[in-house]
Design a protein around this motif. Structure first.
Motif, short mmCIF file in Angstrom:
data_model
loop_
_atom_site.label_atom_id
_atom_site.label_comp_id
_atom_site.label_asym_id
_atom_site.label_seq_id
_atom_site.Cartn_x
_atom_site.Cartn_y
_atom_site.Cartn_z
N TRP A 634 -93.70 22.37 46.97
CA TRP A 634 -92.77 21.40 46.38
C TRP A 634 -91.33 21.64 46.81
O TRP A 634 -90.47 20.79 46.60
CB TRP A 634 -92.89 21.40 44.85
N LYS A 635 -91.09 22.79 47.44
CA LYS A 635 -89.71 23.05 47.90
C LYS A 635 -89.43 22.38 49.22
O LYS A 635 -88.30 22.38 49.70
CB LYS A 635 -89.52 24.57 48.07
N PRO A 637 -88.34 19.89 51.91
CA PRO A 637 -87.42 18.74 51.81
C PRO A 637 -88.16 17.40 51.78
O PRO A 637 -87.66 16.44 51.19
CB PRO A 637 -86.57 18.85 53.07
N ASN A 639 -90.53 16.65 50.04
CA ASN A 639 -90.87 16.37 48.65
C ASN A 639 -89.65 16.15 47.76
O ASN A 639 -89.78 16.05 46.54
CB ASN A 639 -91.73 17.51 48.09
N ASP A 640 -88.45 16.08 48.37
CA ASP A 640 -87.23 15.81 47.58
C ASP A 640 -87.34 14.45 46.89
O ASP A 640 -86.83 14.24 45.80
CB ASP A 640 -86.00 15.79 48.48
N SER A 641 -87.98 13.50 47.58
CA SER A 641 -88.18 12.19 46.96
C SER A 641 -89.68 11.88 46.99
O SER A 641 -90.38 12.32 47.90
CB SER A 641 -87.41 11.12 47.73
#
Ligand SMILES: CCCCCCCC/C=C\CCCCCCCCCCC/C=C/C(=O)SCCNC(=O)CCNC(=O)[C@H](O)C(C)(C)COP(=O)(O)OP(=O)(O)OC[C@H]1O[C@@H](n2cnc3c(N)ncnc32)[C@H](O)[C@@H]1OP(=O)(O)O
Ligand SMILES: Cc1cc2nc3c(=O)[nH]c(=O)nc-3n(C[C@H](O)[C@H](O)[C@H](O)COP(=O)(O)OP(=O)(O)OC[C@H]3O[C@@H](n4cnc5c(N)ncnc54)[C@H](O)[C@@H]3O)c2cc1C
Length: 664
Positions: A634-635, A637, A639-641
């Motif tokens: 989940w870290k 990038p 998965n940022d959005s």
């Protein structure tokens, strides 16, 4: 059972004193305490965190490295660290940088090739980092062939200066680390020309950039050579390109321990051999062997811990599945690598001793063991780096799919490590140097010259050509004398056979070129013998700690018998052992794997690596792999959005198009 419990359970099975093994691994209690302190110092300092390094763009990555190097230097000064402590600190910071070349090559080159006056002038500046140095030997056109370098250093008697010049495109210096963006100075290797005559390649201290504004000295063109293999990895280093347009330096900036150029331009040889110009490479190759065990141990630690956590197949009655470490195929791939890590550690220790011995002898003008030191450092550098690079990739495969994730730490480790097979001498070119040394040694046997050191066994060549291996049971393969004799006989027979083939050629150089692939095999056999014999020597030492010696014995025989299995063609074709004895060796190997199995986790714990240094979710000390791997994903990038950038431009129109098509 959770991953955490798996490793705790594994640790309960240990049959030896892990703390005592940590000291054996480190080399001494002093080395253990010192490295442990430095590892913790780095791991606890947020300025040295490595998370996300692989996601940085080149500029950010490089600036990050500069920041870390400056912070490291600040801490070194604040804490008054010794050179040894600073070396460990550098190791745990775990990021190649210009400081490696400064401390690892620039400073040693001045120490090894500079006169007393030159050392007095330049070393204090370098020690305080008031100048930053690189090692500029390789050019665009030549790396291996040092005598083929094209940069010239022409003495001008009128001004008492050398004129450093790049006459061709291919003479551009290309690759030197730290050169691209940081170094203010470099040891530049160039062809010395005085009074119109050439005198071979020598080192010169050349200033490259202003100490005030860092601009290149007029006449110098300098920059970075571009992105290298992998993310993060060696891209923290500014490997550089450099050309000279008639740059003038004072005469006393030629490193003159080997050859002096007088005010009149006359060359005066000193009593030290010309080969000392290559001395810095001998030093660094020796450090590379020690580093091989560190990198290999790191990969093996990750693969071993993960193999104990990972389960696939074999569940009976709804019980737990089998830990993959219990599969014999996994063991036969993993445990020889574990054994190699220990083997390389001990041969590295020995090589350090040899190097110190040579250095002391050189200071007393005894140059007799320089050829052996060259052959050992070249051969062992080649053997250990090739094996380590291959092993890191094997460890990735041993970790299945998750090994391919950067979170495993293995892709970056591979990318940063693999150039070690090329730098400081291409591994094949180095083995050819060993072959020359071996052939020379064999050719001198008839003249009564007794070989010494690592080639002493060739002095017993007649016995070794006739000896018959004395193995009748699998247990016989656990006798040091039996193992040693098999390796000595194989190497001696290969050397003699190659020498006989060479003697059939009228021109030895033609023969050497034609037979080079065979010669390289003899070099490998000789180097493997060195590693095996130094491991056996280690076992003869008084090693304290419950069960420690037993584990080391098991590892030593795994290392040797696995090689025997892998290179069976050599052993059988030279008649050193019979097929039946080879089969007994294999039986013994399987038995050794079973004995190592309960101790495997403790044997990698003995490396004493922090989670920070390992940088691997799969290799975590606590074994908490799955929750952390899940967290790690989940870290990213991406998965940022939830809906990715680009959806409206590319995905949505495509979907709509398909919808339209479907309606049609
Ligand atoms: C985070 C911040 C912290 C700050 C804190 C700082 C504190 C840190 C402290 C310490 C950190 C230290 C870190 C160290 C790490 C080091 C990192 C290293 C990074 C690696 C960078 C890479 C550098 C390079 O690659 S440099 C370039 C290397 N190039 C090569 O290796 C070229 C390979 N080619 C050769 O070696 C040869 O020239 C050759 C041998 C292949 C040439 O063959 P030939 O033409 O036949 O040779 P010739 O010149 O004619 O000579 C033949 C005779 O000479 C003998 N001989 C050859 N080589 C040697 C030798 N090296 N030594 C002795 N003798 C040699 C050869 O046997 C022949 O002898 P003979 O008797 O005539 O037969
Ligand atoms: C990451 C990295 C960092 C480096 N840092 C530095 C540095 O700081 N300073 C510096 O000066 N240099 C540096 N180098 C350069 C390095 O030392 C050379 O690349 C290395 O010595 C190999 O030389 P080469 O590139 O000329 O290879 P080549 O010699 O061109 O090799 C190409 C192929 O030819 C084969 N080959 C070459 N000669 C023979 C032969 N006689 N017989 C049989 N096969 C042969 C090799 O085995 C290889 O397969 C660095 C290189 C790398 C990759």
């Amino acid at each position: 059972m959770k991953g955490v419990d798996h490793l705790a359970h594994e640790r309960n099975k240990t049959e030896f004193d892990v703390d005592a093994m940590k000291i054996v691994w480190a080399g001494s209690r002093h080395a253990f305490e010192l490295s442990d302190r430095m590892a913790r110092l780095v791991a606890s300092d947020p300025a040295f965190q490595k998370d996300g390094r692989i996601r940085l763009g080149r500029k950010e990555l490089f600036k990050n490295t500069l920041r870390k190097a400056a912070h490291a230097w600040k801490r070194i000064l604040e804490l008054h660290l010794t050179e040894e402590e600073a070396g460990w600190l550098r190791n745990f910071v775990d990021e190649p940088s210009f400081t490696d070349l400064h401390w690892g090559m620039f400073v040693p080159a001045i120490k090894g090739q500079g006169t007393d006056e030159q050392q007095q002038k330049w070393l204090p500046l370098a020690y305080k980092m008031q100048i930053i140095g690189s090692y500029a030997q390789t050019e665009l056109g030549h790396g291996s062939n040092v005598q083929g370098l094209e940069t010239t250093a022409t003495f001008d008697p009128e001004t008492d200066e050398f004129v450093i010049h790049s006459p061709t495109l291919t003479s551009s210096k290309w690759w030197p680390g730290g050169l691209g963006k940081v170094s203010t100075h470099a040891i530049v290797y160039a062809r010395l020309i005085t009074n119109g005559q050439e005198h071979g390649v020598h080192g010169f201290i050349v200033q490259l950039r202003s100490l005030d504004d860092h601009m290149p000295i007029p006449g110098i063109t300098i920059g970075d050579i571009g992105m290298k293999f992998g993310n993060g990895a060696y891209n923290t280093m500014d490997n550089g390109v450099l050309t000279f347009d008639h740059i003038r330096i004072p005469r006393n900036q030629m490193l003159m321990r080997v050859l002096q150029v007088t005010r009149e331009g006359k060359c005066v040889k000193s009593n030290v051999p010309r080969q000392l110009i290559y001395g810095t490479m001998v030093f660094v190759r020796q450090t590379i062997v020690a580093d091989a065990s560190t990198a290999l141990a790191r990969a093996v630690c990750i693969a071993t811990r993960y193999s104990a956590v990972r389960r696939q197949f074999g569940s009976q009655d709804g019980g737990m599945e089998t830990q993959v470490i219990d599969y014999k195929t996994q063991q036969s791939r993993l445990f020889p690598l574990l054994a190699s890590a220990y083997a390389f550690r001990f041969v590295g220790e020995w090589l350090k001793w040899l190097y110190t011995d040579v250095t002391q002898r050189l200071q007393a003008n005894d140059f007799s063991i320089l050829p052996e030191a060259h052959a050992c450092t070249a051969g062992l550098k080649s053997l250990t780096t090739t094996a380590t690079a291959d092993a890191i990739e094997e460890c990735r495969k041993l970790c299945g799919g998750h090994g391919y994730l950067c979170a495993s730490g293995l892709p970056e480790l591979f990318a940063v490590y693999v150039p070690a097979c090329t730098y400081e001498g291409d591994n094949v070119v180095l083995l050819l140097q060993v072959a020359r040394f071996l052939m020379k040694t064999v050719s001198q046997l008839g003249s009564g010259k007794k070989p010494v050191g690592t080639t002493a066994y060739l002095g017993r060549v007649q016995d070794l050509l006739q000896c018959c291996c004395d193995v009748q049971t699998a247990e016989d393969w656990l006798k040091p004398s039996v193992v040693l004799e098999a390796f000595e006989a194989r190497s001696a027979r290969m050397c003699v056979a190659r020498a006989q083939n060479l003697s059939k050629f009228e021109n030895p150089e033609d023969g050497f070129a034609e037979l080079s692939a065979d010669l390289v095999e003899a070099s490998v056999a000789h180097c493997q013998l060195i590693v095996v014999s130094k491991f056996i020597d280690k076992l003869q030492q008084d090693i304290p700690g419950k069960g420690v010696n037993r584990q080391l014995q098991n590892l030593c025989y795994i290392y040797a018998l696995n090689l025997l299995h892998k290179y069976l063609g050599d052993f059988l074709s030279t008649g050193c052992i019979t097929p039946k004895q080879a089969s007994l060796a294999n039986d013994q190997l399987r038995s050794l794997y079973s004995q190592i199995r309960p101790n495997a986790i403790a044997l990698v714990d003995a490396f004493n690596y922090t989670d920070h240094y390992l940088g691997s979710v799969l290799g975590r000390y606590d074994g908490n792999v799955y929750p952390k791997l899940y967290e790690e994903a989940w870290k990213d990038p991406l998965n940022d959005s939830v809906v990715p950038d680009g959806y409206h431009e590319y995905i949505h129109p495509m979907l709509k198009q398909q919808l339209r098509n479907a309606r049609l």
